[in-house]
Design an enzyme around this catalytic site. Structure first.
Site, PDB file in Angstrom:
ATOM      1  N   TYR A   1       0.855  -1.196   0.000  1.00 58.45           N
ATOM      2  CA  TYR A   1       0.000   0.000   0.000  1.00 58.45           C
ATOM      3  C   TYR A   1       0.885   1.237   0.000  1.00 58.45           C
ATOM      4  O   TYR A   1       1.803   1.335   0.805  1.00 58.45           O
ATOM      5  CB  TYR A   1      -0.905   0.017   1.238  1.00 58.45           C
ATOM      6  CG  TYR A   1      -2.361  -0.006   0.834  1.00 58.45           C
ATOM      7  CD1 TYR A   1      -2.865   1.003   0.017  1.00 58.45           C
ATOM      8  CD2 TYR A   1      -3.192  -1.043   1.212  1.00 58.45           C
ATOM      9  CE1 TYR A   1      -4.188   0.959  -0.397  1.00 58.45           C
ATOM     10  CE2 TYR A   1      -4.509  -1.084   0.797  1.00 58.45           C
ATOM     11  CZ  TYR A   1      -4.999  -0.084  -0.006  1.00 58.45           C
ATOM     12  OH  TYR A   1      -6.297  -0.124  -0.415  1.00 58.45           O
TER      13      TYR A   1
ATOM     14  N   GLU B   1      -0.410   4.773  -0.668  1.00 66.11           N
ATOM     15  CA  GLU B   1      -1.180   6.006  -0.943  1.00 66.11           C
ATOM     16  C   GLU B   1      -0.292   7.220  -0.720  1.00 66.11           C
ATOM     17  O   GLU B   1       0.420   7.309   0.290  1.00 66.11           O
ATOM     18  CB  GLU B   1      -2.406   6.069  -0.043  1.00 66.11           C
ATOM     19  CG  GLU B   1      -3.510   5.154  -0.537  1.00 66.11           C
ATOM     20  CD  GLU B   1      -4.659   5.030   0.434  1.00 66.11           C
ATOM     21  OE1 GLU B   1      -4.416   5.100   1.641  1.00 66.11           O
ATOM     22  OE2 GLU B   1      -5.792   4.854  -0.030  1.00 66.11           O
TER      23      GLU B   1
ATOM     24  N   ASP C   1      -4.510  14.281 -25.585  1.00 64.92           N
ATOM     25  CA  ASP C   1      -4.692  12.891 -25.163  1.00 64.92           C
ATOM     26  C   ASP C   1      -3.920  12.012 -26.155  1.00 64.92           C
ATOM     27  O   ASP C   1      -4.374  11.755 -27.264  1.00 64.92           O
ATOM     28  CB  ASP C   1      -6.191  12.560 -25.174  1.00 64.92           C
ATOM     29  CG  ASP C   1      -6.479  11.121 -24.758  1.00 64.92           C
ATOM     30  OD1 ASP C   1      -5.526  10.311 -24.737  1.00 64.92           O
ATOM     31  OD2 ASP C   1      -7.648  10.814 -24.484  1.00 64.92           O
TER      32      ASP C   1
ATOM     33  N   ARG D   1      -0.865  -2.344 -18.895  1.00 63.28           N
ATOM     34  CA  ARG D   1      -2.131  -1.626 -18.979  1.00 63.28           C
ATOM     35  C   ARG D   1      -2.142  -0.510 -17.938  1.00 63.28           C
ATOM     36  O   ARG D   1      -1.973  -0.785 -16.749  1.00 63.28           O
ATOM     37  CB  ARG D   1      -3.244  -2.641 -18.698  1.00 63.28           C
ATOM     38  CG  ARG D   1      -4.645  -2.205 -18.883  1.00 63.28           C
ATOM     39  CD  ARG D   1      -5.513  -3.416 -19.134  1.00 63.28           C
ATOM     40  NE  ARG D   1      -5.095  -4.046 -20.375  1.00 63.28           N
ATOM     41  CZ  ARG D   1      -5.432  -3.596 -21.589  1.00 63.28           C
ATOM     42  NH1 ARG D   1      -6.213  -2.543 -21.730  1.00 63.28           N
ATOM     43  NH2 ARG D   1      -4.994  -4.210 -22.664  1.00 63.28           N
TER      44      ARG D   1
END
Ligand code: DSN
Length: 427
Positions: free
Chosen positions: A54, A56, A207, A242
């Protein structure tokens, strides 16, 4: 047995499915323009113990302990991304291109602000304001499109209508102009967008989900330093895992980072961020420049060969990794849906796509979109593109004859056997 197989043997059900998919990817043609074959190094990083952590926050500013190595991983990915694209700042946490776009809107726009972006049925993306997307519920999107098709081989039309972009910008006074597309076979020059954005005081987002690898490999102009923000996916022409990424100037770095976390996402996928770092390093190598050039050359060869089979190329050709074809010149009755389905049975994987001003729905369509990024990675060249176009033409001409479709499938498998990107994983 490879260590990959040994680990997977703990779950034969999933192992079996992964093997079936590996076999499908290796024995059929992968022509979906948004797909590629990652390197074994990218696969290994994606399947690493980094998935356990984890993290964050951002390097040096995490909400959990134990992140000193993870910080190095994410710093490496950010440094490699900024070096590869020549950007001041990179955020490598977006889980997808859609998340990257949402984060930029959240960072730069007030709810209800006007955004100018490409029409979905002319090649825009769902996150460019489709009624089905959250983007259109939070912000007010106005759409520009491509020029009309012309019966003139020198100027076939169906290219971005910059007069329309300029007129709409003047009338609508957008806060943001978005360039970029999922189904547009031409180079997108960022400079006219910049000029139009400046003329109305709008910000400009490019984009680059589709051409990111072509930009990294020097085959397409870079929007970095021209646009205020560049978003991308890492898994299409860039050939990474991905995921998504955002590039921006130092002035917007804090806003963009806060919009990704805590604004939009929770814990970053550090195994995927490590795999992005691997892909950024691979894309910085000289051989990637050859790859990007080969992708474009193969798309041109595929387009020319498909035109010889009787398909109309939308915009008259291609400058990038994709070819968009109009099926109606080949067979007025044939829909994109039927063509995609029969080609799937023949082992030719691609997707149906609307063409500009398509009279059929987005579910049925009159077009197909093909891409060369994956099979170029597998080693195919213009000669194979010629063969593929012939197989597509034959399959669609004889589509009611299942024996003929099955014969094509065998030929496809024989062709693919010579171009296996994952030979070692199969052994
Ligand atoms: N699904 C992607 C593509 O195929 O272009 C866009 O999100």
């Amino acid at each position: 047995m490879s260590s990959y197989d040994t680990a997977l043997s703990a779950d034969p059900e999933v192992a079996g499915l992964i093997h079936q998919e590996l076999h499908r990817q290796q024995s059929t043609l992968q022509l979906i323009a948004s797909e590629n074959f990652t390197s074994p190094a990218v696969l290994a990083a994606s399947g690493s113990v980094l998935t356990n952590k984890y993290a964050e926050g951002y390097p040096g500013k995490r909400y959990y302990g134990g992140n000193s190595i993870i910080d190095e991983v994410e710093d490496l990915a950010r440094d490699r991304a900024t070096a590869l694209f020549g950007a001041d700042h990179a955020n490598v946490q977006p889980h997808a291109g859609a998340n990257a776009n949402l984060a930029v809107y959240q960072a730069l726009l007030e709810p209800g602000a006007t955004v100018l972006a490409m029409r979905l049925d002319h090649g825009g993306h769902l996150t460019h304001g489709s009624p089905a997307s959250i983007t259109s519920k939070v912000w007010r999107f106005v759409a520009y499109g491509v020029t009309a098709a012309r019966d003139d081989p020198e100027r076939p039309g169906e290219v971005i209508d910059f007069d329309q972009v300029a007129d709409l910008a003047k009338r609508e006074q957008p806060a943001l102009i978005v360039a970029g597309s999922t189904a547009y076979a031409r180079t997108i020059d960022p400079h006219p967008f910049r000029e139009i954005a400046d003329s109305v005081g709008a910000l400009f987002m490019f984009d680059a989900a589709h051409p990111a690898g072509l930009i990294a490999g020097g085959a397409h102009p870079s929007p970095v330093g021209v646009a205020d923000v560049v978003t991308m996916t890492t898994h299409k022409t860039l050939r990474g895992p991905r995921g998504g990424a955002i590039l921006c100037g130092a002035d917007l770095a804090k806003k963009i980072d806060s919009a990704v976390f805590p604004g939009l996402q929770g814990g970053p996928l550090e195994h995927i961020i490590a795999a992005k770092a691997v892909a950024f390093a691979e894309a910085a190598r000289p051989e990637f420049r050859h790859y990007a050039a080969d992708v474009v050359r193969n798309a041109a060869a595929l387009g020319t060969a498909l035109a010889a089979e009787g398909f109309r190329l939308v915009s008259g050709g291609t400058d990038n990794h994709m070819v968009l074809i109009d099926l109606r010149t080949f067979d007025a009755e044939l829909t994109g849906k039927e063509a995609q389905e029969v080609l799937d049975r023949a082992g030719i994987t691609l997707n149906r796509n609307t063409i500009p001003d398509d009279p059929r729905s987005a579910f049925v369509t009159s077009g197909l979109r093909l891409g060369t990024a994956a099979e170029t990675t597998a080693g195919m060249g213009p000669a194979e593109m010629q063969v593929i176009a012939g197989l597509i033409g034959r399959t669609l001409r004889t589509r009611s004859d299942e024996a003929s479709v099955a014969a094509v499938r065998s030929e496809v498998a024989a062709l693919c056997a010579g171009f296996s990107p994952y030979r070692d994983l199969l052994s």
